[in-house]
Design an enzyme around this catalytic site. Structure first.
Site, PDB file in Angstrom:
ATOM      1  N   LEU A   1      -5.008   2.658  -2.518  1.00  0.00           N
ATOM      2  CA  LEU A   1      -4.245   3.910  -2.379  1.00  0.00           C
ATOM      3  C   LEU A   1      -3.749   4.133  -0.952  1.00  0.00           C
ATOM      4  CD1 LEU A   1      -6.204   6.425  -4.672  1.00  0.00           C
ATOM      5  CD2 LEU A   1      -4.085   5.230  -5.154  1.00  0.00           C
ATOM      6  N   GLY A   2      -3.903   3.115  -0.114  1.00  0.00           N
ATOM      7  CA  GLY A   2      -3.316   3.182   1.227  1.00  0.00           C
ATOM      8  C   GLY A   2      -4.086   4.034   2.215  1.00  0.00           C
ATOM      9  N   ASP A  33       2.706  -0.654   2.627  1.00  0.00           N
ATOM     10  CA  ASP A  33       1.853   0.547   2.692  1.00  0.00           C
ATOM     11  C   ASP A  33       2.309   1.477   3.820  1.00  0.00           C
ATOM     12  OD1 ASP A  33       0.403  -0.746   0.751  1.00  0.00           O
ATOM     13  OD2 ASP A  33      -1.543  -0.319   1.650  1.00  0.00           O
TER      14      ASP A  33
HETATM   15  O1  PMV Z   1      -3.541  -2.362   0.425  1.00  0.00           O
HETATM   16  P1  PMV Z   1      -3.468  -2.596  -1.064  1.00  0.00           P
HETATM   17  O2  PMV Z   1      -4.743  -2.878  -1.719  1.00  0.00           O
HETATM   18  O3  PMV Z   1      -2.610  -1.595  -1.752  1.00  0.00           O
HETATM   19  O4  PMV Z   1      -2.695  -3.990  -1.290  1.00  0.00           O
HETATM   20  C1  PMV Z   1      -1.496  -4.172  -0.712  1.00  0.00           C
HETATM   21  C2  PMV Z   1      -0.609  -4.936  -1.609  1.00  0.00           C
HETATM   22  C3  PMV Z   1      -0.536  -6.428  -1.385  1.00  0.00           C
HETATM   23  O5  PMV Z   1       0.742  -6.813  -1.872  1.00  0.00           O
HETATM   24  C4  PMV Z   1      -1.597  -7.135  -2.189  1.00  0.00           C
HETATM   25  C5  PMV Z   1      -0.664  -6.830   0.075  1.00  0.00           C
HETATM   26  C6  PMV Z   1       0.510  -6.444   0.954  1.00  0.00           C
HETATM   27  O6  PMV Z   1       0.346  -6.517   2.164  1.00  0.00           O
HETATM   28  O7  PMV Z   1       1.586  -6.106   0.454  1.00  0.00           O
END
Ligand code: PMV
Length: 331
Positions: free
Chosen positions: A103-104, A166
């Site tokens: 969820l960032g 994110d």
């Molecule tokens: O931070 P998370 O768990 O939402 O994962 C990010 C999404 C990924 O594509 C897996 C990694 C990235 O850096 O985009």
């Protein structure tokens, strides 16, 4: 009235394209306003910088923080970018975003701290203080792009090769169609839609899962390049479906994306159970969101199916479910 020395940032979910986005395919993410991180900066009488992150049970001085400490890093980087010295203030961080659930939370904390520091130095101290104590030149102003870039530096500490999605969606607080290294693209949401976000209760170890996908890609480049291409095409089609308000198509695309994530090896029995429960209870589609192996499952619902899907996912083991409305009027 918003306080001059504090700032907050929302959580986020990735609707389409996680993992493939690390390999420069498009992805779609939206902010989640029901959960937030908040940072408050207070002046101190001494020269120290004290960090209070009670949510993760941590209180420490900036000078005692290890070099890769995320909070210390965003404080140091933001002060350097503002052209001020990091001394004589306290940073308090509070967040309602669950940690390590896709969820960032990390990016939201970074964005909130960077914004709060920018406000504090621009307006929270007197002109005299600004020039005589903190800086010899005027304090720089930070755009959303600057804030996003600062948070991106901290994202690199969480896992070495972040795509940047994110920090972008959280700094800009609007739906984004994101391609690594390219300028942010926003897009039209033709018709509001509801996403039920169900927590598996299991931490999503982003660094480990991203590393596993990298190793799998290195071992079988052709297979993984094809998987990423297909995910990228799904993200492209999903953008069209959102722009045209075609919820049925959007749900089908979520199911297709989930099948490819499963093939990439980033799903888990808990995720599959929640996906199955949501679709059996009438969701248009469902998939994992974020790195996978845990974290959250998202399901596309409407006002009629919302309650049944929520209940089904809780019965199937979700630790909690929140529902967020992606509404063009909200951005
Ligand atoms: O931070 P998370 O768990 O939402 O994962 C990010 C999404 C990924 O594509 C897996 C990694 C990235 O850096 O985009």
């Amino acid at each position: 009235m918003p306080k001059l020395n504090s700032a907050s940032a929302p959580g986020k979910i990735i609707l389409f394209g996680e993992h493939a986005v690390v390999y420069a395919r498009p992805a779609i993410a939206v902010p989640v306003f029901q959960v937030r991180a908040e940072a408050t900066i207070e002046p101190r009488d001494d020269q120290r910088v004290e960090i209070d992150a009670a949510d993760v049970a941590r209180q420490y001085g900036l000078c005692d923080a290890p070099p890769d400490d995320p909070l210390a890093t965003i404080i140091r980087l933001t002060c350097a970018r503002l052209g001020v010295e990091a001394r004589g203030f306290s940073v308090r961080v509070r967040a309602t975003i669950p940690v390590a659930r896709g969820l960032g939370s990390g990016a939201a904390v970074s964005v909130a701290v960077a914004r709060a520091l920018a406000k504090f130095f621009a307006t929270g101290s007197t002109e005299k203080e600004k020039t005589e104590i903190h800086s010899v030149s005027p304090v720089a102003e930070l755009s959303n792009d600057d804030i996003s870039a600062l948070a991106f530096e901290v994202e690199k500490l969480y896992h070495g090769t972040p795509s940047g999605i994110d920090n972008t969606v959280i700094a800009f607080e609007q739906p984004v169609y994101f391609i690594k290294g390219q300028p942010i693209e926003s897009f039209r949401v033709a018709r509001p839609f509801l996403i039920a976000i169900a927590d598996t209760g299991i931490a999503a170890p982003t660094k480990i899962v991203v590393g596993d996908v990298r190793r799998a890609w290195e071992a079988e480049p052709q297979k993984y390049e094809q998987l990423f291409d297909r995910v990228g095409m799904i993200a492209q089609m999903a953008r069209l479906a959102i722009e045209q308000g075609m919820l049925g198509a959007l749900g089908t695309l979520m199911k297709m994306n989930q099948a490819l994530l499963r093939e990439m090896g980033v799903s888990s029995p808990e995720i599959e159970r929640l996906v199955e429960a949501a679709t059996s209870a009438g969701a248009w589609g469902a998939k994992l969101s974020g790195a996978g192996r845990g974290g959250n499952v998202i399901a596309l619902v409407d006002d009629k199916t919302r309650e049944g899907v929520e209940r089904a996912m809780l019965d199937a083991g979700a630790a909690r479910v929140i529902v967020t409305r992606i509404d063009p009027k909200g951005f």
